[in-house]
Design a protein around this motif. Sequence first.
Motif, PDB file in Angstrom:
ATOM      1  N   GLN A  34       0.847  -1.179   0.000  1.00  0.00           N
ATOM      2  CA  GLN A  34       0.000   0.000   0.000  1.00  0.00           C
ATOM      3  C   GLN A  34       0.887   1.235   0.000  1.00  0.00           C
ATOM      4  N   PHE A  35       0.547   2.192  -0.829  1.00  0.00           N
ATOM      5  CA  PHE A  35       1.311   3.430  -0.963  1.00  0.00           C
ATOM      6  C   PHE A  35       0.783   4.478  -0.002  1.00  0.00           C
ATOM      7  N   THR A  36       1.660   5.027   0.822  1.00  0.00           N
ATOM      8  CA  THR A  36       1.272   6.114   1.714  1.00  0.00           C
ATOM      9  C   THR A  36       2.278   7.247   1.537  1.00  0.00           C
ATOM     10  N   PRO A  37       1.837   8.396   1.053  1.00  0.00           N
ATOM     11  CA  PRO A  37       2.757   9.515   0.832  1.00  0.00           C
ATOM     12  C   PRO A  37       3.188  10.159   2.150  1.00  0.00           C
ATOM     13  N   LEU A  38       4.290  10.891   2.082  1.00  0.00           N
ATOM     14  CA  LEU A  38       4.767  11.619   3.256  1.00  0.00           C
ATOM     15  C   LEU A  38       3.732  12.671   3.668  1.00  0.00           C
ATOM     16  N   GLN A  39       3.639  12.924   4.955  1.00  0.00           N
ATOM     17  CA  GLN A  39       2.703  13.917   5.467  1.00  0.00           C
ATOM     18  C   GLN A  39       3.371  15.272   5.680  1.00  0.00           C
ATOM     19  N   LYS A  40       4.677  15.250   6.002  1.00  0.00           N
ATOM     20  CA  LYS A  40       5.414  16.490   6.239  1.00  0.00           C
ATOM     21  C   LYS A  40       6.724  16.474   5.458  1.00  0.00           C
ATOM     22  N   CYS A  41       7.221  17.640   5.152  1.00  0.00           N
ATOM     23  CA  CYS A  41       8.474  17.778   4.410  1.00  0.00           C
ATOM     24  C   CYS A  41       9.640  17.310   5.281  1.00  0.00           C
ATOM     25  N   THR A  42      10.466  16.413   4.740  1.00  0.00           N
ATOM     26  CA  THR A  42      11.609  15.887   5.497  1.00  0.00           C
ATOM     27  C   THR A  42      12.942  16.294   4.884  1.00  0.00           C
ATOM     28  N   SER A  43      12.941  17.202   3.932  1.00  0.00           N
ATOM     29  CA  SER A  43      14.191  17.595   3.272  1.00  0.00           C
ATOM     30  C   SER A  43      15.053  18.440   4.219  1.00  0.00           C
ATOM     31  N   PRO A  44      16.368  18.437   3.994  1.00  0.00           N
ATOM     32  CA  PRO A  44      17.260  19.266   4.825  1.00  0.00           C
ATOM     33  C   PRO A  44      16.927  20.756   4.729  1.00  0.00           C
ATOM     34  N   ASP A  45      16.438  21.211   3.566  1.00  0.00           N
ATOM     35  CA  ASP A  45      16.084  22.631   3.413  1.00  0.00           C
ATOM     36  C   ASP A  45      14.941  23.012   4.340  1.00  0.00           C
ATOM     37  N   CYS A  46      13.929  22.146   4.463  1.00  0.00           N
ATOM     38  CA  CYS A  46      12.807  22.438   5.367  1.00  0.00           C
ATOM     39  C   CYS A  46      13.276  22.484   6.820  1.00  0.00           C
ATOM     40  N   ALA A  47      14.152  21.545   7.191  1.00  0.00           N
ATOM     41  CA  ALA A  47      14.665  21.513   8.568  1.00  0.00           C
ATOM     42  C   ALA A  47      15.517  22.749   8.845  1.00  0.00           C
ATOM     43  N   LYS A  48      16.321  23.152   7.868  1.00  0.00           N
ATOM     44  CA  LYS A  48      17.200  24.317   8.032  1.00  0.00           C
ATOM     45  C   LYS A  48      16.399  25.610   8.191  1.00  0.00           C
ATOM     46  N   ASN A  49      15.322  25.726   7.438  1.00  0.00           N
ATOM     47  CA  ASN A  49      14.498  26.931   7.495  1.00  0.00           C
ATOM     48  C   ASN A  49      13.431  26.894   8.582  1.00  0.00           C
ATOM     49  N   GLY A  50      13.335  25.784   9.287  1.00  0.00           N
ATOM     50  CA  GLY A  50      12.330  25.667  10.341  1.00  0.00           C
ATOM     51  C   GLY A  50      10.916  25.541   9.806  1.00  0.00           C
ATOM     52  N   LYS A  51      10.783  25.101   8.573  1.00  0.00           N
ATOM     53  CA  LYS A  51       9.462  24.935   7.962  1.00  0.00           C
ATOM     54  C   LYS A  51       9.043  23.473   8.051  1.00  0.00           C
ATOM     55  N   SER A  52       7.789  23.227   8.246  1.00  0.00           N
ATOM     56  CA  SER A  52       7.274  21.853   8.240  1.00  0.00           C
ATOM     57  C   SER A  52       5.928  21.854   7.518  1.00  0.00           C
ATOM     58  N   GLY A  53       5.968  22.248   6.274  1.00  0.00           N
ATOM     59  CA  GLY A  53       4.746  22.335   5.486  1.00  0.00           C
ATOM     60  C   GLY A  53       4.088  20.990   5.265  1.00  0.00           C
ATOM     61  N   ILE A  54       2.804  21.005   5.025  1.00  0.00           N
ATOM     62  CA  ILE A  54       2.044  19.789   4.759  1.00  0.00           C
ATOM     63  C   ILE A  54       2.142  19.474   3.272  1.00  0.00           C
ATOM     64  N   LEU A  55       2.398  18.207   2.960  1.00  0.00           N
ATOM     65  CA  LEU A  55       2.507  17.769   1.577  1.00  0.00           C
ATOM     66  C   LEU A  55       1.183  17.155   1.131  1.00  0.00           C
ATOM     67  N   ASN A  56       0.762  17.471  -0.077  1.00  0.00           N
ATOM     68  CA  ASN A  56      -0.467  16.920  -0.638  1.00  0.00           C
ATOM     69  C   ASN A  56      -0.130  16.096  -1.869  1.00  0.00           C
ATOM     70  N   LEU A  57      -0.745  14.926  -1.996  1.00  0.00           N
ATOM     71  CA  LEU A  57      -0.529  14.056  -3.145  1.00  0.00           C
ATOM     72  C   LEU A  57      -1.265  14.602  -4.357  1.00  0.00           C
ATOM     73  N   GLN A  58      -0.565  14.752  -5.461  1.00  0.00           N
ATOM     74  CA  GLN A  58      -1.152  15.211  -6.711  1.00  0.00           C
ATOM     75  C   GLN A  58      -1.286  14.010  -7.645  1.00  0.00           C
ATOM     76  N   THR A  59      -2.447  13.350  -7.626  1.00  0.00           N
ATOM     77  CA  THR A  59      -2.617  12.127  -8.407  1.00  0.00           C
ATOM     78  C   THR A  59      -2.617  12.397  -9.903  1.00  0.00           C
ATOM     79  N   ARG A  60      -3.072  13.550 -10.339  1.00  0.00           N
ATOM     80  CA  ARG A  60      -3.078  13.846 -11.773  1.00  0.00           C
ATOM     81  C   ARG A  60      -1.666  14.003 -12.313  1.00  0.00           C
ATOM     82  N   GLY A  61      -0.768  14.492 -11.498  1.00  0.00           N
ATOM     83  CA  GLY A  61       0.611  14.702 -11.930  1.00  0.00           C
ATOM     84  C   GLY A  61       1.530  13.548 -11.571  1.00  0.00           C
TER      85      GLY A  61
END
Length: 81
Positions: free
Chosen positions: A1-28
């Motif tokens: 079963q495929f479950t997408p990430l819920q929060k950004c885990t990239s080093p850039d997000c951690a460095k900037n203190g951002k934890s944006g919510i990720l949304n799955l784009q099924t059309r793309g």
Amino acid sequence: QFTPLQKCTSPDCAKNGKSGILNLQTRGSKFLKYQEVKLQEPPNEVPVGNVPRTVKIFLRGELTRCISPGDNATVSGVFMP
């Protein structure tokens, strides 16, 4: 079963203190058939007192869902330890 990430885990997000919510784009998105299979040598070929050896293989495309648990299979491919 495929479950997408819920929060950004990239080093850039951690460095900037951002934890944006990720949304799955099924059309793309492009979804591919994928299956992991664990092969085990037959019990009648295992020496007494030894554990059967196993190898994990990865199937893609039309090769998925070709074998079921308990089936005997002959596999050819590239072994990459």
